[in-house]
Design a protein around this motif. Structure first.
Motif, PDB file in Angstrom:
ATOM      1  N   VAL A   1     -36.065  21.164  10.977  1.00  0.00           N
ATOM      2  CA  VAL A   1     -35.264  21.976  10.072  1.00  0.00           C
ATOM      3  C   VAL A   1     -35.878  23.360   9.993  1.00  0.00           C
ATOM      4  CG1 VAL A   1     -34.351  22.250   7.751  1.00  0.00           C
ATOM      5  CG2 VAL A   1     -34.581  19.968   8.722  1.00  0.00           C
ATOM      6  N   CYS A   2     -35.057  24.386  10.219  1.00  0.00           N
ATOM      7  CA  CYS A   2     -35.526  25.766  10.084  1.00  0.00           C
ATOM      8  C   CYS A   2     -35.475  26.170   8.613  1.00  0.00           C
ATOM      9  CB  CYS A   2     -34.661  26.696  10.921  1.00  0.00           C
ATOM     10  SG  CYS A   2     -35.145  28.426  10.816  1.00  0.00           S
ATOM     11  N   THR A   3     -36.483  26.892   8.155  1.00  0.00           N
ATOM     12  CA  THR A   3     -36.565  27.268   6.740  1.00  0.00           C
ATOM     13  C   THR A   3     -36.682  28.768   6.556  1.00  0.00           C
ATOM     14  OG1 THR A   3     -38.981  27.054   6.713  1.00  0.00           O
ATOM     15  CG2 THR A   3     -37.677  25.086   6.188  1.00  0.00           C
ATOM     16  N   THR A   4     -36.289  29.552   7.542  1.00  0.00           N
ATOM     17  CA  THR A   4     -36.457  30.998   7.483  1.00  0.00           C
ATOM     18  C   THR A   4     -35.108  31.680   7.384  1.00  0.00           C
ATOM     19  OG1 THR A   4     -38.488  30.894   8.776  1.00  0.00           O
ATOM     20  CG2 THR A   4     -37.381  33.020   8.669  1.00  0.00           C
ATOM     21  N   SER A   5     -34.995  32.600   6.428  1.00  0.00           N
ATOM     22  CA  SER A   5     -33.810  33.445   6.297  1.00  0.00           C
ATOM     23  C   SER A   5     -34.128  34.828   6.847  1.00  0.00           C
ATOM     24  CB  SER A   5     -33.379  33.566   4.836  1.00  0.00           C
ATOM     25  OG  SER A   5     -32.766  32.383   4.375  1.00  0.00           O
ATOM     26  N   SER A   6     -33.158  35.395   7.542  1.00  0.00           N
ATOM     27  CA  SER A   6     -33.285  36.754   8.057  1.00  0.00           C
ATOM     28  C   SER A   6     -32.479  37.672   7.156  1.00  0.00           C
ATOM     29  CB  SER A   6     -32.787  36.832   9.499  1.00  0.00           C
ATOM     30  OG  SER A   6     -33.003  38.111  10.034  1.00  0.00           O
ATOM     31  N   CYS A   7     -33.144  38.636   6.530  1.00  0.00           N
ATOM     32  CA  CYS A   7     -32.517  39.511   5.533  1.00  0.00           C
ATOM     33  C   CYS A   7     -32.436  40.936   6.073  1.00  0.00           C
ATOM     34  CB  CYS A   7     -33.307  39.500   4.227  1.00  0.00           C
ATOM     35  SG  CYS A   7     -33.421  37.870   3.440  1.00  0.00           S
ATOM     36  N   LEU A   8     -31.267  41.524   5.930  1.00  0.00           N
ATOM     37  CA  LEU A   8     -31.039  42.921   6.312  1.00  0.00           C
ATOM     38  C   LEU A   8     -30.804  43.732   5.050  1.00  0.00           C
ATOM     39  CD1 LEU A   8     -30.572  45.045   8.549  1.00  0.00           C
ATOM     40  CD2 LEU A   8     -28.149  44.396   8.510  1.00  0.00           C
ATOM     41  N   PHE A   9     -31.671  44.707   4.798  1.00  0.00           N
ATOM     42  CA  PHE A   9     -31.569  45.573   3.629  1.00  0.00           C
ATOM     43  C   PHE A   9     -30.824  46.842   4.035  1.00  0.00           C
ATOM     44  CE2 PHE A   9     -34.956  42.732   2.652  1.00  0.00           C
ATOM     45  CZ  PHE A   9     -35.016  42.640   1.273  1.00  0.00           C
ATOM     46  N   ILE A  10     -29.701  47.103   3.365  1.00  0.00           N
ATOM     47  CA  ILE A  10     -28.899  48.282   3.669  1.00  0.00           C
ATOM     48  C   ILE A  10     -28.566  49.020   2.383  1.00  0.00           C
ATOM     49  CG2 ILE A  10     -27.905  47.315   5.777  1.00  0.00           C
ATOM     50  CD1 ILE A  10     -25.435  46.579   4.244  1.00  0.00           C
ATOM     51  N   GLU A  11     -28.060  50.206   2.553  1.00  0.00           N
ATOM     52  CA  GLU A  11     -27.728  51.087   1.430  1.00  0.00           C
ATOM     53  C   GLU A  11     -26.575  50.510   0.605  1.00  0.00           C
ATOM     54  OE1 GLU A  11     -25.883  55.622   0.905  1.00  0.00           O
ATOM     55  OE2 GLU A  11     -26.191  54.719   2.886  1.00  0.00           O
ATOM     56  N   HIS A  12     -26.676  50.671  -0.707  1.00  0.00           N
ATOM     57  CA  HIS A  12     -25.609  50.226  -1.599  1.00  0.00           C
ATOM     58  C   HIS A  12     -24.547  51.313  -1.699  1.00  0.00           C
ATOM     59  CE1 HIS A  12     -24.090  49.591  -5.950  1.00  0.00           C
ATOM     60  NE2 HIS A  12     -23.427  48.798  -5.132  1.00  0.00           N
ATOM     61  N   VAL A  13     -23.316  50.995  -1.289  1.00  0.00           N
ATOM     62  CA  VAL A  13     -22.206  51.941  -1.312  1.00  0.00           C
ATOM     63  C   VAL A  13     -21.326  51.631  -2.515  1.00  0.00           C
ATOM     64  CG1 VAL A  13     -20.198  52.800  -0.062  1.00  0.00           C
ATOM     65  CG2 VAL A  13     -22.256  52.149   1.194  1.00  0.00           C
ATOM     66  N   GLN A  14     -21.129  52.609  -3.362  1.00  0.00           N
ATOM     67  CA  GLN A  14     -20.301  52.430  -4.551  1.00  0.00           C
ATOM     68  C   GLN A  14     -18.857  52.812  -4.237  1.00  0.00           C
ATOM     69  OE1 GLN A  14     -22.091  54.676  -7.710  1.00  0.00           O
ATOM     70  NE2 GLN A  14     -23.774  53.232  -7.985  1.00  0.00           N
ATOM     71  N   GLY A  15     -17.947  52.184  -4.951  1.00  0.00           N
ATOM     72  CA  GLY A  15     -16.532  52.440  -4.759  1.00  0.00           C
ATOM     73  C   GLY A  15     -15.739  51.144  -4.758  1.00  0.00           C
ATOM     74  N   CYS A  16     -14.592  51.164  -4.127  1.00  0.00           N
ATOM     75  CA  CYS A  16     -13.746  49.973  -4.017  1.00  0.00           C
ATOM     76  C   CYS A  16     -13.274  49.842  -2.580  1.00  0.00           C
ATOM     77  CB  CYS A  16     -12.548  50.058  -4.971  1.00  0.00           C
ATOM     78  SG  CYS A  16     -11.357  51.357  -4.566  1.00  0.00           S
ATOM     79  N   THR A  17     -12.858  48.651  -2.216  1.00  0.00           N
ATOM     80  CA  THR A  17     -12.328  48.446  -0.877  1.00  0.00           C
ATOM     81  C   THR A  17     -10.908  48.997  -0.785  1.00  0.00           C
ATOM     82  OG1 THR A  17     -11.438  46.253  -1.395  1.00  0.00           O
ATOM     83  CG2 THR A  17     -13.734  46.377  -0.620  1.00  0.00           C
ATOM     84  N   VAL A  18     -10.452  49.221   0.429  1.00  0.00           N
ATOM     85  CA  VAL A  18      -9.091  49.708   0.637  1.00  0.00           C
ATOM     86  C   VAL A  18      -8.081  48.686   0.125  1.00  0.00           C
ATOM     87  CG1 VAL A  18      -7.402  50.350   2.398  1.00  0.00           C
ATOM     88  CG2 VAL A  18      -9.756  51.170   2.573  1.00  0.00           C
ATOM     89  N   ARG A  19      -8.386  47.413   0.304  1.00  0.00           N
ATOM     90  CA  ARG A  19      -7.479  46.376  -0.194  1.00  0.00           C
ATOM     91  C   ARG A  19      -7.367  46.441  -1.708  1.00  0.00           C
ATOM     92  NH1 ARG A  19      -7.777  39.827   1.026  1.00  0.00           N
ATOM     93  NH2 ARG A  19      -6.084  39.237  -0.382  1.00  0.00           N
ATOM     94  N   GLN A  20      -8.489  46.581  -2.396  1.00  0.00           N
ATOM     95  CA  GLN A  20      -8.452  46.693  -3.858  1.00  0.00           C
ATOM     96  C   GLN A  20      -7.685  47.937  -4.284  1.00  0.00           C
ATOM     97  OE1 GLN A  20     -12.625  46.664  -4.758  1.00  0.00           O
ATOM     98  NE2 GLN A  20     -12.769  44.433  -4.839  1.00  0.00           N
ATOM     99  N   TYR A  21      -7.850  49.017  -3.561  1.00  0.00           N
ATOM    100  CA  TYR A  21      -7.158  50.251  -3.922  1.00  0.00           C
ATOM    101  C   TYR A  21      -5.645  50.098  -3.771  1.00  0.00           C
ATOM    102  CZ  TYR A  21      -5.266  54.930  -3.360  1.00  0.00           C
ATOM    103  OH  TYR A  21      -4.493  56.046  -3.478  1.00  0.00           O
ATOM    104  N   PHE A  22      -5.200  49.496  -2.669  1.00  0.00           N
ATOM    105  CA  PHE A  22      -3.768  49.295  -2.478  1.00  0.00           C
ATOM    106  C   PHE A  22      -3.192  48.386  -3.567  1.00  0.00           C
ATOM    107  CE2 PHE A  22      -3.896  50.121   2.380  1.00  0.00           C
ATOM    108  CZ  PHE A  22      -3.898  51.486   2.118  1.00  0.00           C
TER     109      PHE A  22
END
Length: 420
Positions: free
Chosen positions: A181-202
């Motif tokens: 059993v593998c017990t390792t998670s690979s995490c990618l840290f990226i910038e937090h973008v504020q706003g809404c999705t295009v779907r939410q906007y429509f």
């Protein structure tokens, strides 16, 4: 499911499943909120306290106060900072806070955690998890270098999900003692973008337009008419459509330009939907807009997100060095048409996925799809042209080849819908 510790507040509007998050993330983050989860990964909004790293940076006078920065090679000569701990110094997350205008002692980041899968062989699981994280980071960095609006990659971390009997995190072991059993998670840290999705906007525009129509007054007028008018009104009330106005058309046109920039950089998204495109500056509701000039001045600031299925192709924009190298090599010239056809196929499929996402999620959105394709075509036609318009673009044939492929992809899609 709600988890809590002495140092971390975990807000979970959605319950997660699978193995627990890495203790390094739950124990050292100031707050942790689950945004979404799929079969492959979980997306967290983490608030990281970097006051310790900032104080060390302010008080350091030489290299003795910190360690050297480690990085992970993700391919194509691209390196990403490696994060061994949220409390490490120097920290790439502290560098992100210093680059922003805020003087806060904490920073909000998006953590995309690819958790281990029990149904896969541990060696295969570990290899797939790490390679997919590296591939996503590579695609994001390639887009960022080409000035495509997307989140900034901050760091990569490979953390264990388990603790031993003493409460210490398994840092070196990536499989359990049983070895299956593998017990390792690979995490990618990226910038937090504020706003809404295009779907939410429509969807918000549809709701705001519906409230503006004042159906009560319409019903009162229709009660005085015949039964046919009342039936027609009820059918209109039950039908859900998409708002087509200057704002939504502007969003669709800018989507076409943004996708064109990404394809020109040699990146195919693989999952283009209105849920994977964000608007950083959504306009106010239509009920608050009283000046038509203000409505016309608004330009959508779009950001592409979720590059988990992205792939890399040959870049459309050819630099002088690349052109000279290809002209000196006859073998490269013989393979160029095949590479262009392969690239056009992948980009056409990308556009087809976006087209189907519009039509299936937003009813009667054909004008928006046409505007997306218009922005895409005009972007390529404008590449290489001068600002005053005296020189025409040199990449119009690229858009023509992609649209020819798109017609073939549409035919294949129709056959699949008819015959299964």
């Amino acid at each position: 499911m709600v988890m809590s510790s002495s140092s971390t507040t975990i807000k979970e509007p959605k319950a997660w499943y699978g193995p627990p998050p890495p203790p390094e993330l739950t124990d050292n983050a100031a707050s942790l909120e689950l945004l979404s989860q799929g079969a492959e990964a979980r997306v967290w909004l983490a608030t990281i306290d970097i006051s310790g790293a900032i104080s060390k940076a302010d008080g350091s006078t030489s290299s003795s106060s910190g360690g050297s920065k480690r990085s992970v090679h993700v391919g194509s000569g691209i390196n990403v900072p490696q994060l061994s701990s949220l409390t490490q110094y120097p920290s790439p997350l502290a560098d992100e806070s210093s680059s922003s205008s805020s003087s806060s002692q904490s920073v909000k980041v998006i953590v995309k955690e690819r958790f281990p899968k029990k149904y896969r062989h541990p060696a295969l699981d570990m290899s797939l998890t790490k390679s997919r994280t590296k591939g996503e980071a590579r695609s994001l960095i390639r887009c960022k270098r080409a000035e495509v609006a997307c989140p900034k990659v901050l760091a990569i971390a490979n953390w264990s999900n388990l603790k031993d009997s003493d409460g210490n995190v398994h840092k070196k072991s990536e499989t359990t003692k049983a070895g299956n059993v593998c017990t390792t998670s690979s995490c990618l840290f990226i910038e937090h973008v504020q706003g809404c999705t295009v779907r939410q906007y429509f969807e918000q525009r549809l709701e705001s337009t519906a409230t503006q129509d004042s159906p009560s007054s319409k019903r009162q007028r229709l009660e005085e008419g015949d039964d046919s008018n009342i039936l027609q009104f009820k059918q209109q009330q039950d039908r859900v459509t998409t708002v087509i106005d200057s704002h939504t058309l502007c969003v669709a046109y800018n989507i076409g330009i943004l996708v064109g920039k990404m394809h020109a950089a040699g990146v195919v998204h693989g999952d283009l939907t209105t849920s994977n495109i964000m608007i950083q500056n959504p306009p106010p509701p239509t009920t608050d807009i009283t000046n038509q000039e203000t409505e016309q001045r608004w330009e959508a600031d779009l950001v592409l997100i979720d590059f988990g299925l992205a792939t890399s192709t040959n870049s459309t924009i050819v630099t002088a060095a690349a052109a000279a190298a290809s002209s000196n090599d006859a073998s490269n010239n013989s393979k160029k048409p095949h590479k262009q056809q392969h690239s056009a196929e992948e980009k056409a499929v990308d556009l087809y996925v976006l087209e189907r996402a519009f039509l299936s999620t937003h009813p009667e959105s054909e004008p928006l799809v046409e505007e997306v394709l218009k922005g895409y075509r005009e972007f390529f036609e404008g590449l290489g042209s001068s600002n005053n318009g005296s020189t025409e673009g040199t990449y119009g044939h690229v858009a023509k080849a992609i649209f020819n492929r798109l017609e073939q992809v549409r035919l294949r899609g129709r056959k699949r819908e008819c015959f299964g």
